[in-house]
Scaffold this motif. Sequence first.
Motif, PDB file in Angstrom:
ATOM      1  N   ALA A  60       7.955 -17.928  29.458  1.00 34.68           N
ATOM      2  CA  ALA A  60       6.826 -18.199  30.351  1.00 34.68           C
ATOM      3  C   ALA A  60       6.426 -16.947  31.127  1.00 34.68           C
ATOM      4  O   ALA A  60       5.236 -16.650  31.263  1.00 34.68           O
ATOM      5  CB  ALA A  60       7.180 -19.331  31.312  1.00 34.68           C
ATOM      6  N   PHE A  61       7.406 -16.209  31.635  1.00 30.65           N
ATOM      7  CA  PHE A  61       7.105 -14.983  32.371  1.00 30.65           C
ATOM      8  C   PHE A  61       6.432 -13.959  31.473  1.00 30.65           C
ATOM      9  O   PHE A  61       5.464 -13.314  31.858  1.00 30.65           O
ATOM     10  CB  PHE A  61       8.372 -14.402  33.002  1.00 30.65           C
ATOM     11  N   ALA A  62       6.946 -13.799  30.250  1.00 40.05           N
ATOM     12  CA  ALA A  62       6.352 -12.832  29.321  1.00 40.05           C
ATOM     13  C   ALA A  62       4.944 -13.253  28.928  1.00 40.05           C
ATOM     14  O   ALA A  62       4.038 -12.425  28.868  1.00 40.05           O
ATOM     15  CB  ALA A  62       7.228 -12.697  28.075  1.00 40.05           C
ATOM     16  N   THR A  63       4.747 -14.526  28.667  1.00 41.52           N
ATOM     17  CA  THR A  63       3.430 -15.037  28.276  1.00 41.52           C
ATOM     18  C   THR A  63       2.411 -14.828  29.387  1.00 41.52           C
ATOM     19  O   THR A  63       1.257 -14.473  29.128  1.00 41.52           O
ATOM     20  CB  THR A  63       3.523 -16.531  27.907  1.00 41.52           C
ATOM     21  N   VAL A  65      11.084  -8.536  24.376  1.00 48.10           N
ATOM     22  CA  VAL A  65      10.333  -7.436  23.758  1.00 48.10           C
ATOM     23  C   VAL A  65       8.899  -7.406  24.273  1.00 48.10           C
ATOM     24  O   VAL A  65       8.365  -6.343  24.591  1.00 48.10           O
ATOM     25  CB  VAL A  65      10.390  -7.544  22.221  1.00 48.10           C
ATOM     26  N   THR A  66       8.264  -8.557  24.375  1.00 46.25           N
ATOM     27  CA  THR A  66       6.889  -8.634  24.866  1.00 46.25           C
ATOM     28  C   THR A  66       6.783  -8.094  26.292  1.00 46.25           C
ATOM     29  O   THR A  66       5.808  -7.420  26.632  1.00 46.25           O
ATOM     30  CB  THR A  66       6.371 -10.082  24.798  1.00 46.25           C
ATOM     31  N   ALA A  67       7.812  -8.355  27.093  1.00 45.03           N
ATOM     32  CA  ALA A  67       7.821  -7.873  28.477  1.00 45.03           C
ATOM     33  C   ALA A  67       8.211  -6.398  28.564  1.00 45.03           C
ATOM     34  O   ALA A  67       8.164  -5.805  29.642  1.00 45.03           O
ATOM     35  CB  ALA A  67       8.777  -8.713  29.318  1.00 45.03           C
ATOM     36  N   GLY A  68       8.596  -5.803  27.443  1.00 41.25           N
ATOM     37  CA  GLY A  68       8.978  -4.402  27.448  1.00 41.25           C
ATOM     38  C   GLY A  68      10.349  -4.138  28.036  1.00 41.25           C
ATOM     39  O   GLY A  68      10.628  -3.050  28.518  1.00 41.25           O
ATOM     40  N   VAL A  69      11.210  -5.148  27.996  1.00 41.27           N
ATOM     41  CA  VAL A  69      12.550  -5.034  28.565  1.00 41.27           C
ATOM     42  C   VAL A  69      13.532  -4.636  27.464  1.00 41.27           C
ATOM     43  O   VAL A  69      13.637  -5.328  26.452  1.00 41.27           O
ATOM     44  CB  VAL A  69      12.997  -6.372  29.195  1.00 41.27           C
TER      45      VAL A  69
END
Length: 91
Positions: free
Chosen positions: A6-9, A46-50
């Motif tokens: 949810a956070f990444a989205t 990965v989407t969040a760049g972490v």
Amino acid sequence: SNMVWAFATAGVRADALYGTVAEEVQRRGLGDFNSQALSNMVWAFVTAGVRADALYGTVAEAVQRRGLRDFNPQDLSNMVWAFATAGVRAD
């Protein structure tokens, strides 16, 4: 996995949350995670760049042990995309 998804989205930056989730997953293991949860979690990081190399390795090992029979095409493609994007090698 739903929380980090949810956070990444939503594009919300939450490095402390991702760090805590990665640590907890390493501590508790992945026994309660189904294929969708594994896929969503890796996709979210990965989407969040972490960068979470230890987590990615743990997930890759779990998938190799379990096999791919429980992964539907969407789960599998999300995980492969995430690993490729993060540069994860799971030989």
